[in-house]
Write a protein that holds these residues in place. Structure first.
Motif, PDB file in Angstrom:
ATOM      1  N   MET A   1      17.850  51.502   4.809  1.00 34.11           N
ATOM      2  CA  MET A   1      18.676  52.635   5.223  1.00 34.11           C
ATOM      3  C   MET A   1      17.994  53.433   6.334  1.00 34.11           C
ATOM      4  O   MET A   1      18.656  53.948   7.235  1.00 34.11           O
ATOM      5  N   MET A   2      16.663  53.525   6.284  1.00 30.83           N
ATOM      6  CA  MET A   2      15.916  54.244   7.308  1.00 30.83           C
ATOM      7  C   MET A   2      15.552  53.362   8.499  1.00 30.83           C
ATOM      8  O   MET A   2      14.829  53.806   9.389  1.00 30.83           O
ATOM      9  N   LYS A   3      16.058  52.094   8.497  1.00 32.62           N
ATOM     10  CA  LYS A   3      15.834  51.154   9.602  1.00 32.62           C
ATOM     11  C   LYS A   3      14.343  50.923   9.856  1.00 32.62           C
ATOM     12  O   LYS A   3      13.875  50.927  10.992  1.00 32.62           O
ATOM     13  N   ILE A   4      13.591  50.749   8.772  1.00 35.71           N
ATOM     14  CA  ILE A   4      12.165  50.430   8.843  1.00 35.71           C
ATOM     15  C   ILE A   4      11.998  48.934   8.599  1.00 35.71           C
ATOM     16  O   ILE A   4      12.587  48.378   7.668  1.00 35.71           O
ATOM     17  N   GLU A   5      11.193  48.291   9.438  1.00 33.87           N
ATOM     18  CA  GLU A   5      11.013  46.844   9.345  1.00 33.87           C
ATOM     19  C   GLU A   5      10.294  46.465   8.051  1.00 33.87           C
ATOM     20  O   GLU A   5       9.622  47.290   7.416  1.00 33.87           O
ATOM     21  N   ALA A   6      10.451  45.195   7.676  1.00 31.34           N
ATOM     22  CA  ALA A   6       9.767  44.682   6.492  1.00 31.34           C
ATOM     23  C   ALA A   6       8.264  44.601   6.747  1.00 31.34           C
ATOM     24  O   ALA A   6       7.795  44.741   7.883  1.00 31.34           O
ATOM     25  N   VAL A   7       7.494  44.336   5.694  1.00 29.23           N
ATOM     26  CA  VAL A   7       6.044  44.390   5.780  1.00 29.23           C
ATOM     27  C   VAL A   7       5.515  43.349   6.769  1.00 29.23           C
ATOM     28  O   VAL A   7       4.587  43.628   7.548  1.00 29.23           O
ATOM     29  N   GLY A   8       6.080  42.143   6.756  1.00 30.39           N
ATOM     30  CA  GLY A   8       5.597  41.115   7.674  1.00 30.39           C
ATOM     31  C   GLY A   8       5.833  41.504   9.131  1.00 30.39           C
ATOM     32  O   GLY A   8       4.959  41.290   9.986  1.00 30.39           O
ATOM     33  N   ARG A   9       6.981  42.053   9.394  1.00 38.12           N
ATOM     34  CA  ARG A   9       7.296  42.463  10.770  1.00 38.12           C
ATOM     35  C   ARG A   9       6.380  43.618  11.201  1.00 38.12           C
ATOM     36  O   ARG A   9       5.889  43.645  12.339  1.00 38.12           O
ATOM     37  N   ARG A  10       6.122  44.581  10.306  1.00 32.28           N
ATOM     38  CA  ARG A  10       5.239  45.703  10.668  1.00 32.28           C
ATOM     39  C   ARG A  10       3.814  45.201  10.903  1.00 32.28           C
ATOM     40  O   ARG A  10       3.104  45.708  11.776  1.00 32.28           O
ATOM     41  N   ARG A  11       3.394  44.191  10.142  1.00 32.91           N
ATOM     42  CA  ARG A  11       2.041  43.642  10.326  1.00 32.91           C
ATOM     43  C   ARG A  11       1.920  42.942  11.673  1.00 32.91           C
ATOM     44  O   ARG A  11       0.923  43.079  12.388  1.00 32.91           O
ATOM     45  N   ARG A  12       2.952  42.191  12.054  1.00 35.11           N
ATOM     46  CA  ARG A  12       2.904  41.488  13.343  1.00 35.11           C
ATOM     47  C   ARG A  12       2.959  42.468  14.508  1.00 35.11           C
ATOM     48  O   ARG A  12       2.281  42.264  15.530  1.00 35.11           O
ATOM     49  N   LEU A  13       3.745  43.525  14.369  1.00 37.55           N
ATOM     50  CA  LEU A  13       3.798  44.521  15.439  1.00 37.55           C
ATOM     51  C   LEU A  13       2.452  45.219  15.615  1.00 37.55           C
ATOM     52  O   LEU A  13       2.042  45.516  16.729  1.00 37.55           O
ATOM     53  N   ALA A  14       1.761  45.481  14.492  1.00 43.07           N
ATOM     54  CA  ALA A  14       0.447  46.103  14.586  1.00 43.07           C
ATOM     55  C   ALA A  14      -0.563  45.159  15.218  1.00 43.07           C
ATOM     56  O   ALA A  14      -1.450  45.583  15.970  1.00 43.07           O
ATOM     57  N   ALA A  15      -0.431  43.859  14.954  1.00 38.91           N
ATOM     58  CA  ALA A  15      -1.362  42.881  15.527  1.00 38.91           C
ATOM     59  C   ALA A  15      -1.151  42.755  17.042  1.00 38.91           C
ATOM     60  O   ALA A  15      -2.111  42.536  17.785  1.00 38.91           O
ATOM     61  N   ASP A  16       0.102  42.883  17.494  1.00 37.85           N
ATOM     62  CA  ASP A  16       0.354  42.788  18.928  1.00 37.85           C
ATOM     63  C   ASP A  16      -0.176  44.011  19.668  1.00 37.85           C
ATOM     64  O   ASP A  16      -0.498  43.949  20.837  1.00 37.85           O
TER      65      ASP A  16
END
Length: 496
Positions: free
Chosen positions: A481-496
């Motif tokens: 509902m808050m349009k927050i990505e899933a854990v895997g997507r947030r981890r990949r974005l942090a790695a980039d």
């Protein structure tokens, strides 16, 4: 043999009169729709008129664009303050930030000497529409490009016919064979000729226009990808694995394509930056701005609720016309009697509508005072029945009042339905609002380490440690509902 028998059966039932049904529909309308309805009644009913200085029936303040509108009132500094332009000049003389630009001063002097006329008008009449931005429709944009092409008359007719067949998204939804009778050519256009015209249309801007499917629209935009390797992989994904791309299933994509997951993720990110609806950047509907129906302010005695004057229409009965009708009423003037009765009924509906909105909003503010003091974390559970019992109306009335009605608060403007929510029991037995839990989920995600984000199950475990036993699927629902990505997507974005 069955016998037919008639028996009277008395049952109590409720039936809404047409007047009451109309009042219910008025209560359910949004402020903009209600204002539009009142404008129609003002135009059609001679017994209704605006009060002087009324802006209530024009919530967006567009009355100045009306050619018949009265002249604008004195500027704000006419009540005693100085003109901002003259104040700036005096500030410069006293050692202020510096003189205004000479060209700007000359333009201002020219404007003032010209009586406030804008450019482009020889007759000196001010036209507010000259300052408005002109939106370019998709078909007009494409027709302008067709004008620059060197085409034969037959090809141009077919191309323009296809342009007019596009929908607002820029897609050609109808089959090409359906356009054969539409194109006025002799001999009739063949299907192959229309295919050539369609390919020519698809070469125009914006990229992807004229596509017949989402996949074709994305494929038409592939030349925008600079890297040849990334473009080739993105093309394969769109052609072969579009459902997996929509599901964001990176593991399945990498397995089916036989490519490294990192390269597949990069290609998917590039595809998501394409435009699946190329027609949306042209024309479209105007933005509908939210105008709050009620405003909450803090006073010495606490939080107070008042109606927004911008949405409250100031209507009244034209006493001159009403008096003339009373003196000359008769059978020949029966239609005027109906209009007078309708005008009085309209005024009563307006008063009842805004009184009910104010009562419901006041009840919500009293019960959610913690939200106004501390924010969404202090939101309490609230049901329609609680407000209905306090205001002494039916639950359905509260539901109609809260839909499409907005309240302006120090934390922003919210729909009245935002303040309702079912109770979730904490480990201590105290009820907690779903809105408060949603804010807690956002806080937990905001406080996580970017390189080691929390999964939904871990967030649910943290909330349980704070005394809020929440299921993992509930955390997932609030996160989406808050349009927050899933854990895997947030981890990949942090790695980039």
């Amino acid at each position: 043999m069955a016998l037919l028998d008639l028996r009277p059966d008395l049952r109590p039932s409720q039936a809404l009169s047409p007047r009451l049904q109309h009042a219910v529909r008025l209560l359910q309308m949004s402020s903009l729709d209600f204002a539009a309805l009142l404008r129609e009644k003002l135009d059609s009913n001679p017994f209704l008129e605006r009060e002087e200085g009324d802006v209530g029936d024009d919530p967006l303040g567009r009355g100045d664009l009306d050619a018949d509108a009265p002249a604008r009132a004195d500027p704000p500094w006419a009540a005693g303050d100085r003109d901002p332009a003259s104040a700036a000049d005096e500030s410069w003389r006293d050692g202020g930030p510096g003189p205004p630009d000479a060209q700007g001063a000359d333009e201002r002097a020219l404007w003032q000497s010209d009586g406030g006329r804008g450019p482009g008008r020889e007759d000196g009449a001010a036209d507010a529409l000259e300052g408005m931005a002109v939106e370019s429709a998709l078909n007009a944009h494409l027709h302008a490009q067709v004008d620059l092409l060197k085409l034969g008359q037959r090809d141009e007719v077919m191309l323009r016919a296809i342009v007019e067949s596009l929908d607002d998204d820029g897609y050609l939804r109808s089959p090409l064979q359906d356009l054969v009778p539409v194109v006025a050519l002799h001999p009739p256009a063949s299907l192959e000729e229309l295919r050539v015209a369609l390919r020519l249309l698809q070469s125009l801007e914006p990229a992807g226009v004229g596509a017949t499917s989402v996949a074709e629209c994305l494929l038409l935009q592939m030349p925008a990808i600079a890297s040849a390797q990334e473009r080739q992989l993105a093309t394969r994904i769109v052609r072969e694995q579009l459902p997996a791309l929509a599901a964001r299933d990176m593991a399945r994509l990498a397995r089916c394509l036989g490519e490294p997951p990192k390269q597949v993720e990069a290609a998917c990110d590039r595809i998501r930056r394409l435009q699946p609806r190329p027609g949306w950047q042209f024309g479209g509907e105007r933005t509908r701005y939210i105008v709050p129906d009620v405003v909450v302010r803090r006073t010495a005695g606490g939080w107070t609720v008042q109606l927004n004057p911008a949405v409250v229409p100031r209507l009244r009965i034209n006493e001159v016309y009403a008096g003339l009708f009373q003196r000359h009423r008769g059978a020949a003037n029966a239609p005027l009697g109906v209009q007078l009765h309708e005008a009085r009924w309209t005024l009563r509906n307006v008063e009842q509508r805004f009184a009910t909105i104010l009562d419901v909003a006041g009840s919500i503010v009293r019960r959610q005072c913690g939200f106004f003091d501390h924010g969404a974390m202090a939101m309490k559970p609230l049901s329609l029945r609680e407000v209905a019992d306090e205001v002494q109306v039916h639950e359905s009335t509260v539901s109609r009042v809260t839909n499409n009605k907005y309240i302006a608060t120090p934390f922003g403007t919210f729909e009245l339905t935002y303040f309702f929510g079912r109770a979730l029991m904490s480990s201590s037995g105290r009820p907690c609002s779903g809105t408060a839990i949603r804010e807690l989920v956002a806080e937990v995600i905001a406080a996580e380490r970017p390189t080691a984000p929390w999964s939904d199950a871990q967030i649910a475990h943290q909330l349980a440690e704070q005394g809020l036993p929440v299921a993992r699927r509930t955390v997932t629902k609030y996160r989406q509902m808050m349009k927050i990505e899933a854990v895997g997507r947030r981890r990949r974005l942090a790695a980039d």
